[in-house]
Design a protein around this motif. Structure first.
Motif, mmCIF file in Angstrom:
data_model
loop_
_atom_site.group_PDB
_atom_site.id
_atom_site.type_symbol
_atom_site.label_atom_id
_atom_site.label_comp_id
_atom_site.label_asym_id
_atom_site.label_seq_id
_atom_site.Cartn_x
_atom_site.Cartn_y
_atom_site.Cartn_z
ATOM 1 N N UNK A 173 0.843 -1.195 0.000
ATOM 2 C CA UNK A 173 0.000 0.000 0.000
ATOM 3 C C UNK A 173 0.876 1.243 0.000
ATOM 4 N N UNK A 174 0.261 2.389 -0.262
ATOM 5 C CA UNK A 174 0.980 3.659 -0.222
ATOM 6 C C UNK A 174 1.479 3.962 1.190
ATOM 7 N N UNK A 175 0.697 3.545 2.183
ATOM 8 C CA UNK A 175 1.131 3.748 3.573
ATOM 9 C C UNK A 175 2.414 2.973 3.871
ATOM 10 N N UNK A 176 2.495 1.735 3.352
ATOM 11 C CA UNK A 176 3.714 0.935 3.531
ATOM 12 C C UNK A 176 4.900 1.603 2.842
ATOM 13 N N UNK A 177 4.652 2.120 1.641
ATOM 14 C CA UNK A 177 5.724 2.788 0.899
ATOM 15 C C UNK A 177 6.211 4.023 1.654
ATOM 16 N N UNK A 178 5.261 4.801 2.153
ATOM 17 C CA UNK A 178 5.623 6.007 2.913
ATOM 18 C C UNK A 178 6.413 5.630 4.166
ATOM 19 N N UNK A 179 6.045 4.537 4.810
ATOM 20 C CA UNK A 179 6.765 4.071 6.004
ATOM 21 C C UNK A 179 8.223 3.756 5.697
ATOM 22 N N UNK A 180 8.447 3.149 4.513
ATOM 23 C CA UNK A 180 9.826 2.837 4.114
ATOM 24 C C UNK A 180 10.648 4.109 3.963
#
Length: 198
Positions: A173-180
């Motif tokens: 998800x975009x949230x996972x990408x942002x977390x990275x």
């Protein structure tokens, strides 16, 4: 083996006296002595473990030691570059016991040496992607990467965590990408470039 080499080894084993810090690996009149020193070097308030193996020839200190470096926290290239810098420094020193001096030099210069090595790695990486067959096409034949584009090049920020290896991550998800991005201190970069690509 010279008395100097044995005296130096004795001093080093006293300095690196914690369990596992100093280890004699080999001792012979023909090949000389080989020992390993485990140490921690500091970079950006993080401790990096290093294992250094010194091969002291019978002609030491008139012949500089051979050195190998390993670390689970550094890339192979970073270890290679550190080794080369240490060897060059050893060759520039007068013919006298030098191992302790080399260890101190490494501690003092470690952070700068790694930054230099990482900068060269990034330039070699982008150059290699465009000039060497690193990918495969739809038919499975090896080919050069032609689709890659560099979004931006900026000086490394203070809060950015240095990445020592290349890693592919699957994000769901975009949230996972942002977390990275957040994990390595690149939130601002994410906000500036990623939303316009989606």
């Amino acid at each position: 083996m010279s008395k100097e080499a044995f005296d130096e080894m004795s001093v080093l084993s006293a300095i690196y006296c914690e369990k596992g810090e100093f280890e004699l690996l080999e001792e012979s009149p023909e090949r000389g002595i080989v020992y390993r020193i485990h140490t921690l070097t500091e970079r950006d308030n993080e401790k990096t473990p290093l294992g250094l193996i010194f091969h002291i020839s019978p002609n030491y200190p008139h012949t500089p030691p051979d050195i190998s470096i390993s670390s689970c926290h550094l890339s192979r290239k970073e270890c290679h570059d550190l080794r080369q810098q240490l060897l060059d420094t050893a060759r520039s020193l007068p013919p006298e016991p030098m191992i302790h001096g080399l260890m101190l030099w490494l501690q003092e210069n470690f952070s700068d040496l790694i930054k230099t090595s990482s900068c060269h790695s990034a330039e070699e990486y982008t150059h290699r992607q465009k000039t060497v067959k690193v990918d495969v096409d739809s038919s499975g034949k090896r080919c050069k990467e032609k689709m890659m584009s560099v979004l931006c090049e900026i000086p490394q920020l203070e809060e950015t965590r240095m990445l020592s290896t290349f890693e592919v991550k699957d994000v769901l998800s975009l949230d996972d990408l942002k977390s990275e991005f957040d994990l390595v201190g690149l939130t601002e970069l994410y906000d500036q470039f990623v939303p316009s690509l989606i």
